[in-house]
Motif scaffolding. Structure first.
Motif, PDB file in Angstrom:
ATOM      1  N   ASP A  99     -37.932  21.709   8.149  1.00  0.00           N
ATOM      2  CA  ASP A  99     -39.269  21.301   7.741  1.00  0.00           C
ATOM      3  C   ASP A  99     -39.269  19.850   7.253  1.00  0.00           C
ATOM      4  OD1 ASP A  99     -38.473  21.278   5.024  1.00  0.00           O
ATOM      5  OD2 ASP A  99     -39.086  23.358   4.749  1.00  0.00           O
ATOM      6  N   SER A 100     -40.449  19.289   7.121  1.00  0.00           N
ATOM      7  CA  SER A 100     -40.582  17.869   6.797  1.00  0.00           C
ATOM      8  C   SER A 100     -40.030  17.541   5.419  1.00  0.00           C
ATOM      9  CB  SER A 100     -42.042  17.438   6.903  1.00  0.00           C
ATOM     10  OG  SER A 100     -42.835  18.182   5.996  1.00  0.00           O
ATOM     11  N   HIS A 101     -40.087  18.477   4.473  1.00  0.00           N
ATOM     12  CA  HIS A 101     -39.559  18.225   3.130  1.00  0.00           C
ATOM     13  C   HIS A 101     -38.051  17.954   3.172  1.00  0.00           C
ATOM     14  CE1 HIS A 101     -39.048  18.475  -1.188  1.00  0.00           C
ATOM     15  NE2 HIS A 101     -38.098  19.365  -0.992  1.00  0.00           N
ATOM     16  N   TYR A 153     -36.284  16.715   5.706  1.00  0.00           N
ATOM     17  CA  TYR A 153     -36.039  15.399   6.284  1.00  0.00           C
ATOM     18  C   TYR A 153     -36.434  14.272   5.323  1.00  0.00           C
ATOM     19  CZ  TYR A 153     -34.964  17.678  10.668  1.00  0.00           C
ATOM     20  OH  TYR A 153     -34.370  18.450  11.624  1.00  0.00           O
ATOM     21  N   ALA A 154     -37.500  14.455   4.594  1.00  0.00           N
ATOM     22  CA  ALA A 154     -37.916  13.439   3.615  1.00  0.00           C
ATOM     23  C   ALA A 154     -36.856  13.301   2.527  1.00  0.00           C
ATOM     24  CB  ALA A 154     -39.266  13.806   3.019  1.00  0.00           C
ATOM     25  N   THR A 155     -36.290  14.428   2.088  1.00  0.00           N
ATOM     26  CA  THR A 155     -35.241  14.405   1.071  1.00  0.00           C
ATOM     27  C   THR A 155     -34.000  13.708   1.604  1.00  0.00           C
ATOM     28  OG1 THR A 155     -36.083  16.455   0.115  1.00  0.00           O
ATOM     29  CG2 THR A 155     -33.831  15.825  -0.475  1.00  0.00           C
ATOM     30  N   ARG A 177     -33.827  11.460   3.978  1.00  0.00           N
ATOM     31  CA  ARG A 177     -34.105  10.030   4.085  1.00  0.00           C
ATOM     32  C   ARG A 177     -34.048   9.349   2.727  1.00  0.00           C
ATOM     33  NH1 ARG A 177     -37.682  11.749   8.043  1.00  0.00           N
ATOM     34  NH2 ARG A 177     -39.400  11.865   6.575  1.00  0.00           N
ATOM     35  N   ALA A 178     -34.538  10.036   1.685  1.00  0.00           N
ATOM     36  CA  ALA A 178     -34.535   9.459   0.343  1.00  0.00           C
ATOM     37  C   ALA A 178     -33.095   9.304  -0.171  1.00  0.00           C
ATOM     38  CB  ALA A 178     -35.325  10.350  -0.611  1.00  0.00           C
TER      39      ALA A 178
END
Length: 65
Positions: free
Chosen positions: A53-55, A57-59, A61-62
């Motif tokens: 899920d997008s969460h 991938y965002a984590t 990337r961060a």
């Protein structure tokens, strides 16, 4: 001195064929420890699942830039 890229200690390669390859800096683990880790992961793999899920991938990337 780390032998891993970008001086990381552990690197997990999530491959397109559905397999994972885990790299661990050799300064962090003994041969006996590597064998134990392989056995542990082999017995728990049936319970693993991929989180796409997008969460997630965002984590990542961060954390990784």
């Amino acid at each position: 001195m780390s032998e891993m890229p970008f001086n990381v200690d552990v690197w997990v390669d999530d491959r397109d064929d559905g397999t994972f390859v885990i790299y661990i800096d050799r300064d962090l683990i003994t041969e006996r420890g590597a064998g134990a880790l392989q056995q542990l992961l082999g017995t728990t793999i049936a319970g693993w699942r991929r989180l796409d899920d997008s969460h997630v991938y965002a984590t990542l990337r961060a954390v990784t830039g």
